[in-house]
Design a protein around this motif. Structure first.
Motif, PDB file in Angstrom:
ATOM      1  N   LYS A  95       0.839  -1.201   0.000  1.00  0.00           N
ATOM      2  CA  LYS A  95       0.000   0.000   0.000  1.00  0.00           C
ATOM      3  C   LYS A  95       0.878   1.257   0.000  1.00  0.00           C
ATOM      4  O   LYS A  95       1.407   1.671   1.033  1.00  0.00           O
ATOM      5  CB  LYS A  95      -0.918  -0.005   1.230  1.00  0.00           C
ATOM      6  N   HIS A  96       1.028   1.850  -1.163  1.00  0.00           N
ATOM      7  CA  HIS A  96       1.825   3.071  -1.284  1.00  0.00           C
ATOM      8  C   HIS A  96       1.125   4.220  -0.555  1.00  0.00           C
ATOM      9  O   HIS A  96      -0.094   4.199  -0.390  1.00  0.00           O
ATOM     10  CB  HIS A  96       2.001   3.426  -2.764  1.00  0.00           C
TER      11      HIS A  96
ATOM     12  N   GLY B 259       7.806  -9.250 -10.531  1.00  0.00           N
ATOM     13  CA  GLY B 259       6.391  -8.995 -10.814  1.00  0.00           C
ATOM     14  C   GLY B 259       5.656  -8.254  -9.710  1.00  0.00           C
ATOM     15  O   GLY B 259       4.431  -8.314  -9.599  1.00  0.00           O
ATOM     16  N   LEU B 260       6.415  -7.537  -8.848  1.00  0.00           N
ATOM     17  CA  LEU B 260       5.754  -6.845  -7.734  1.00  0.00           C
ATOM     18  C   LEU B 260       4.868  -5.701  -8.229  1.00  0.00           C
ATOM     19  O   LEU B 260       3.937  -5.286  -7.526  1.00  0.00           O
ATOM     20  CB  LEU B 260       6.790  -6.275  -6.748  1.00  0.00           C
ATOM     21  N   ASP B 261       5.141  -5.204  -9.450  1.00  0.00           N
ATOM     22  CA  ASP B 261       4.349  -4.081  -9.977  1.00  0.00           C
ATOM     23  C   ASP B 261       2.855  -4.418 -10.078  1.00  0.00           C
ATOM     24  O   ASP B 261       2.009  -3.540 -10.020  1.00  0.00           O
ATOM     25  CB  ASP B 261       4.906  -3.584 -11.315  1.00  0.00           C
ATOM     26  N   HIS B 262       2.540  -5.722 -10.210  1.00  0.00           N
ATOM     27  CA  HIS B 262       1.124  -6.106 -10.291  1.00  0.00           C
ATOM     28  C   HIS B 262       0.434  -6.076  -8.932  1.00  0.00           C
ATOM     29  O   HIS B 262      -0.781  -6.160  -8.836  1.00  0.00           O
ATOM     30  CB  HIS B 262       0.994  -7.511 -10.878  1.00  0.00           C
ATOM     31  N   LEU B 263       1.239  -6.013  -7.867  1.00  0.00           N
ATOM     32  CA  LEU B 263       0.663  -6.117  -6.523  1.00  0.00           C
ATOM     33  C   LEU B 263       0.538  -4.770  -5.817  1.00  0.00           C
ATOM     34  O   LEU B 263      -0.183  -4.647  -4.836  1.00  0.00           O
ATOM     35  CB  LEU B 263       1.543  -7.046  -5.662  1.00  0.00           C
ATOM     36  N   VAL B 264       1.257  -3.761  -6.333  1.00  0.00           N
ATOM     37  CA  VAL B 264       1.282  -2.469  -5.647  1.00  0.00           C
ATOM     38  C   VAL B 264      -0.048  -1.729  -5.790  1.00  0.00           C
ATOM     39  O   VAL B 264      -0.639  -1.707  -6.864  1.00  0.00           O
ATOM     40  CB  VAL B 264       2.422  -1.581  -6.190  1.00  0.00           C
ATOM     41  N   GLU B 265      -0.476  -1.173  -4.687  1.00  0.00           N
ATOM     42  CA  GLU B 265      -1.718  -0.408  -4.641  1.00  0.00           C
ATOM     43  C   GLU B 265      -1.337   1.067  -4.455  1.00  0.00           C
ATOM     44  O   GLU B 265      -0.792   1.450  -3.422  1.00  0.00           O
ATOM     45  CB  GLU B 265      -2.526  -0.900  -3.442  1.00  0.00           C
TER      46      GLU B 265
ATOM     47  N   ARG C  92      -1.226   7.530   9.249  1.00  0.00           N
ATOM     48  CA  ARG C  92      -1.498   7.046   7.895  1.00  0.00           C
ATOM     49  C   ARG C  92      -1.148   5.574   7.755  1.00  0.00           C
ATOM     50  O   ARG C  92      -0.022   5.176   8.013  1.00  0.00           O
ATOM     51  CB  ARG C  92      -0.693   7.853   6.871  1.00  0.00           C
ATOM     52  N   HIS C  93      -2.149   4.796   7.336  1.00  0.00           N
ATOM     53  CA  HIS C  93      -1.973   3.356   7.200  1.00  0.00           C
ATOM     54  C   HIS C  93      -1.400   3.070   5.803  1.00  0.00           C
ATOM     55  O   HIS C  93      -2.154   2.972   4.832  1.00  0.00           O
ATOM     56  CB  HIS C  93      -3.355   2.718   7.389  1.00  0.00           C
ATOM     57  N   CYS C  94      -0.085   2.980   5.687  1.00  0.00           N
ATOM     58  CA  CYS C  94       0.547   2.691   4.395  1.00  0.00           C
ATOM     59  C   CYS C  94       1.899   2.014   4.646  1.00  0.00           C
ATOM     60  O   CYS C  94       2.224   1.680   5.774  1.00  0.00           O
ATOM     61  CB  CYS C  94       0.719   3.962   3.574  1.00  0.00           C
ATOM     62  N   ASN C  95       2.663   1.792   3.574  1.00  0.00           N
ATOM     63  CA  ASN C  95       3.867   0.960   3.700  1.00  0.00           C
ATOM     64  C   ASN C  95       5.139   1.694   4.154  1.00  0.00           C
ATOM     65  O   ASN C  95       6.210   1.104   4.163  1.00  0.00           O
ATOM     66  CB  ASN C  95       4.131   0.201   2.390  1.00  0.00           C
TER      67      ASN C  95
END
Lengths: 246, 246
Positions: free
Chosen positions: B41-42, B109-115, B54-57
């Motif tokens: 979660k960016h 392939g992490l680009d498919h998982l990033v929000e 803020r709930h993020c990474n």
């Protein structure tokens, strides 16, 4: 030669003394004493071996610095579950700062164990902090991460540091720098060298702290005041090391 | 409504999909999927909770950065037993550079998982490297240091990186900077801002790389050439991020 020389206590080998010192400080016996011996060998006492490689604590310092960074990051992450990464980063800087590591080294009595040559005086106070980090590297190699983490948290942080005090300590580094430059009759300026838009958070400011013509600190923040403080802290660490080295 | 809708495969819950993605990438099922969800979660997709937190990474990124630094330090320490700490530090910088982490993220392939939210575009390419580090933080919390170290070494470094090639790659960052400033019609200078005696090793030089009036890099070395290269590498990373963000 008197009777005592024959029957008195034998002089202990250096390894045995070092092993006991570690047990006295941390409560365990090292498995591989030679790594600990290396951890206390400052580069001014280095032995150069065949291929030009210097046998001293610099490699262990590199490793220990990284392991310490990870352990302290973990400790703070869990201690402060609702603090953001900016706070955590700042707190970690305070804990692993050279001045704090020097203080911890003295509290633990590491100064009695360090082996430095006569050039070692040039390195000033960094010798102690370097040895501290190298010792962490040695413990990690000897006993692994989990053991090292436990030791750093229980035997070092919880025993010798007041983390809450360190948090509350709102050191005004900008004032310190200004006082110092007045005393030394040097010119100082805080220059805003860049500001860039950065989405919701607003402008990101870059501040450079220049003493005479040298940039002694450079920091970015969304607040000019905070960027000035961070740049001042960098400059302060630099000045403290220079002064200690003289 | 056709028969298929009743008897066809159920849509999987997001957690289950993420858990399978992790298994596909690394070969294990996460214990605590919610930490991994947070890792992707960016901050542009952050949810602000009651007290402004803020709930993020970002917190996981802070932790993962430190753990990755420790693991890579250990890996290099053991891989290169006769290289000095300057070499090890330089190699580690290359492995954990934003450009390298971005490349690894894409390979895995992490680009498919990033929000990320729509503001995420401002962050440019750093989103992927940030997510990579946050994922390391999540794995560390979920499975511990030894597991994470093993995974980074076997499933990431040995699978996706050619460390020897990275070592041989003698990138001339100074040339890159000069080419770039010519293309952009900007003034560049490499200024020797400090030189100090340091015992046996000789003079320690401090070089600042100034583009227009901004200091984009600052480095110290016993060789002016090396200090210029390090300062140029810093500036290059800075410029690359700025350009990616535009």
């Amino acid at each position: 030669m008197g009777l005592f020389s024959f029957f008195g206590p034998k002089r202990k080998a250096p390894e045995q003394t070092l092993s006991e010192a570690i047990r006295n400080i941390f409560g365990y016996h090292p498995r591989n004493v030679s790594i600990y011996k290396l951890a206390f060998k400052h580069k001014s006492a280095a032995v150069t071996i065949n291929n030009g490689f210097r046998h001293c604590n610099e490699r262990l310092e590199y490793l220990g610095d990284a392991v310490l960074g990870s352990v302290v990051a973990d400790f703070l992450f869990k201690k402060f579950p609702f603090k953001d990464e900016g706070f955590l980063t700042e707190m970690r800087s305070r804990i692993v700062s050279r001045s704090n590591l020097n203080m911890l080294s003295r509290k633990m009595g590491l100064d009695h164990l360090v082996e430095a040559g006569k050039d070692g005086n040039n390195a000033g106070s960094s010798i102690m902090g370097d040895a501290f980090e190298a010792l962490i590297g040695a413990i990690y190699l000897d006993k692994g991460y989990a053991f090292t983490k436990n030791l750093i948290v229980r035997k070092i942080i919880q025993t010798h540091l007041d983390v809450d005090e360190l948090m509350m300590r709102d050191i005004n580094f900008k004032s310190k720098i200004i006082e110092w430059t007045q005393k030394e009759k040097k010119e100082v300026s805080f220059n805003l060298v860049d500001e860039s838009e950065n989405g919701k958070k607003g402008k990101l400011y870059t501040i450079e702290l220049v003493v005479e013509d040298d940039v002694l600190g450079r920091a970015q923040d969304y607040s000019i005041k905070k960027a000035e403080q961070s740049a001042s802290r960098q400059a302060w660490e630099h000045i403290s090391q220079q002064e200690a080295g003289q």
